[in-house]
Design an enzyme around this catalytic site. Structure first.
Site, PDB file in Angstrom:
ATOM      1  N   ASP A 145       4.913  31.822 -13.094  1.00 14.23           N
ATOM      2  CA  ASP A 145       5.506  32.748 -12.140  1.00 14.23           C
ATOM      3  C   ASP A 145       6.610  32.039 -11.368  1.00 14.23           C
ATOM      4  OD1 ASP A 145       3.293  31.229 -11.114  1.00 14.23           O
ATOM      5  OD2 ASP A 145       3.509  32.325  -9.225  1.00 14.23           O
ATOM      6  N   SER A 146       7.640  32.772 -10.981  1.00 10.35           N
ATOM      7  CA  SER A 146       8.793  32.233 -10.242  1.00 10.35           C
ATOM      8  C   SER A 146       9.457  31.082 -10.996  1.00 10.35           C
ATOM      9  CB  SER A 146       8.375  31.763  -8.837  1.00 10.35           C
ATOM     10  OG  SER A 146       7.835  32.826  -8.095  1.00 10.35           O
ATOM     11  N   SER A 147       9.511  31.197 -12.316  1.00 13.34           N
ATOM     12  CA  SER A 147      10.050  30.106 -13.130  1.00 13.34           C
ATOM     13  C   SER A 147      11.274  30.502 -13.940  1.00 13.34           C
ATOM     14  CB  SER A 147       8.965  29.584 -14.080  1.00 13.34           C
ATOM     15  OG  SER A 147       7.926  28.970 -13.358  1.00 13.34           O
ATOM     16  N   GLY A 148      11.884  31.621 -13.621  1.00  8.35           N
ATOM     17  CA  GLY A 148      13.074  32.025 -14.344  1.00  8.35           C
ATOM     18  C   GLY A 148      12.792  32.772 -15.630  1.00  8.35           C
ATOM     19  N   LEU A 149      11.586  33.322 -15.766  1.00  6.40           N
ATOM     20  CA  LEU A 149      11.219  34.066 -16.970  1.00  6.40           C
ATOM     21  C   LEU A 149      11.037  35.553 -16.665  1.00  6.40           C
ATOM     22  CD1 LEU A 149       8.593  31.549 -18.394  1.00  6.40           C
ATOM     23  CD2 LEU A 149      10.962  31.843 -19.128  1.00  6.40           C
ATOM     24  N   SER A 151       9.113  37.004 -14.417  1.00  7.20           N
ATOM     25  CA  SER A 151       7.721  37.419 -14.221  1.00  7.20           C
ATOM     26  C   SER A 151       7.638  38.593 -13.254  1.00  7.20           C
ATOM     27  CB  SER A 151       6.884  36.248 -13.706  1.00  7.20           C
ATOM     28  OG  SER A 151       7.423  35.716 -12.504  1.00  7.20           O
ATOM     29  N   SER A 152       8.547  38.669 -12.287  1.00  8.44           N
ATOM     30  CA  SER A 152       8.506  39.779 -11.331  1.00  8.44           C
ATOM     31  C   SER A 152       8.818  41.102 -12.022  1.00  8.44           C
ATOM     32  CB  SER A 152       9.484  39.539 -10.176  1.00  8.44           C
ATOM     33  OG  SER A 152      10.810  39.428 -10.647  1.00  8.44           O
ATOM     34  N   ALA A 154       8.284  41.708 -15.193  1.00  2.00           N
ATOM     35  CA  ALA A 154       7.119  41.987 -16.037  1.00  2.00           C
ATOM     36  C   ALA A 154       6.004  42.632 -15.221  1.00  2.00           C
ATOM     37  CB  ALA A 154       6.624  40.704 -16.700  1.00  2.00           C
ATOM     38  N   ASP A 196      16.713  42.002 -17.022  1.00  7.66           N
ATOM     39  CA  ASP A 196      15.283  41.683 -17.077  1.00  7.66           C
ATOM     40  C   ASP A 196      14.439  42.849 -17.595  1.00  7.66           C
ATOM     41  OD1 ASP A 196      16.148  39.315 -16.070  1.00  7.66           O
ATOM     42  OD2 ASP A 196      15.300  39.578 -14.072  1.00  7.66           O
TER      43      ASP A 196
END
Length: 447
Positions: A145-149, A151-152, A154, A196
């Site tokens: 989470d909060s890693s540039g993928l 996740s928010s 998603a 995103d």
């Protein structure tokens, strides 16, 4: 273009049955319902090989999902109540879907509950009638989470799909992209584009998704995704055994994390791009056009870029050079030319550092380490690039060696940061994934 396939078709199908079983059992524990009633929203994380930072300016971007993501197990509640627990956060969320939700006015107040309420807000504001709530358990991948993928995104999409499912709402993927933007833009106050949610909702295994993020309505600021899909190496599409792709995705984590809506660096870059567009449009005599760089003709940009202040010049240079890289990347992908694709990804990363100026010292260190790893063909920051992780495209048979090299070298450079990352999450070897979907109790997919 019609989507090229159905979800769950890749060789490393995500989610695995064991992951689904864990989430289902948690929902049974919370709700007291039978396991055969539990549905699961599976929303993968995404990467952006080329086109990062230009979606909010109407640019052309690329995306694919990976075989990791958010799982939201749920059953319909007997009334309008929402009851949620999380695998990452403590506490229990309780509210009703018939309660009027208002946008958050202070980013410091954002927490894991905000995304569930934001989904209700987005659906309410779009005129959808919500009568049933959910009892659910949501779980992401620890450390991602909060890693540039994204996740928010998603998480937001998981809540949207879940609420739509229990309320028998038929909502298209394109409409859900706009609903997720409503969560991010209107409810949370983040000025992002459509990359995103589009990636999460529209991607397909084996294909690179290309999206034209131009405005459908400039006056109303409505965005539209115009996806097209290109299979890796069209010439050998039917010759690859069991759909296996000749590369892996490497994700290397910096140990630096933040919640993007709480950090205004991203919004500052968006504002600077708009200011660059305004200056270029004014110099070109096109003042009536909306202030996004997509409205600036590339010939006009070359002729008028001298009017830009230094920082605005760099933002515009990233946009226009990235547009060229995306076009070249599409061709390289279709030809199966991983070397060329990797070079373009690396150049994109370099432009993010020099022109978009979004790399911290630690992220730049990680980027440079990735470029030296065995089998790595190209690397760049992931997500907004201020914190989080770097991604790389790596030759399949050298992926594990590359992961070991990156983990060892980054630990030498940043031992304190590495100590904060779970041991099994420092460098991940991933594969491309599929689109977001709801998995029904009988295993069938509702998308």
């Amino acid at each position: 273009m019609v989507a090229p396939g159905v979800g769950g078709g890749g060789p490393s199908r995500w989610p695995a049955e064991e992951e689904l079983d864990i989430v289902r059992r948690k929902v049974v524990e919370i709700s007291g319902r039978d396991e055969h009633e539990v549905r699961v929203a599976a929303c993968p994380y995404r990467i952006c090989p080329l086109g990062a930072h230009i979606d909010h300016q109407g640019g052309i971007v690329t995306a694919m999902t990976i075989n990791y993501g958010v799982l939201l197990g749920f059953v319909p509640s007997n009334d309008s109540e929402v009851l949620l627990q999380s695998g990452q956060f403590e506490g229990v969320i309780r509210f009703r879907v018939d309660e009027l939700q208002k946008p958050i006015d202070n980013p410091e107040n954002i927490n894991w509950e905000s995304y569930a309420r934001g989904a209700v807000y987005a659906l309410q504001n779009s005129g959808y009638d919500l009568k049933k709530g959910i009892i659910g358990y949501i779980s992401g991948v620890k450390g991602l989470d909060s890693s540039g993928l994204s996740s928010s995104a998603a998480v937001g999409i998981a809540y949207l799909l879940t609420l739509e499912n229990v309320n028998d709402l038929v909502v298209s993927s394109v409409d859900n992209i706009q609903l997720d933007k409503s969560i991010e833009n209107k409810y949370l106050g983040l000025e992002n584009g459509i990359l995103d949610p589009s990636a999460i909702l529209l991607s397909w295994y084996g294909y690179l998704t290309f999206m034209d993020c131009k405005f459908k309505s400039s006056s109303r600021r409505i965005w539209t995704a115009s996806p097209s899909y290109v299979y890796f190496s069209e010439l050998s599409k039917n010759q690859q055994p069991q759909g296996q792709l000749p590369f892996k995705i490497l994700l290397a984590f910096s140990g630096l994390q933040h919640n993007l809506p709480k950090k205004r660096g991203y919004n500052t870059r968006v504002f600077e791009c708009k200011e660059a567009a305004r200056a270029l449009l004014h110099a070109s005599g096109c003042e009536e056009a909306s202030n996004i760089l997509r409205n600036v003709d590339s010939v006009a940009y070359e002729a008028q870029k001298c009017v830009l202040e230094e920082n605005l010049s760099r933002r515009a240079e990233h946009y226009f050079s990235e547009m060229k890289r995306v076009a070249k990347g599409r061709d390289a992908w279709a030809r199966g030319n991983l070397q060329e694709l990797g070079q373009l990804i690396t150049a994109s990363g370099r432009s993010s550092i020099l022109n978009y100026e979004c790399g911290s010292k630690e992220m730049i260190q990680l980027y440079e380490i990735l470029l030296k790893a065995p089998g790595v063909l190209g690397a760049r920051f992931s997500g907004a690039g201020f914190r989080g992780c770097c991604l790389a495209i790596v030759e399949s048979d050298r992926a594990e060696a590359a992961a070991a090299y990156v983990a060892a070298e980054y630990e030498k450079a940043q031992p304190e940061l590495v100590s904060r990352i779970p041991a099994g999450r420092r460098v991940l070897v991933c594969e491309p994934g599929d689109s977001a979907r709801v998995i029904l109790p009988d295993g069938h997919v509702h998308s």
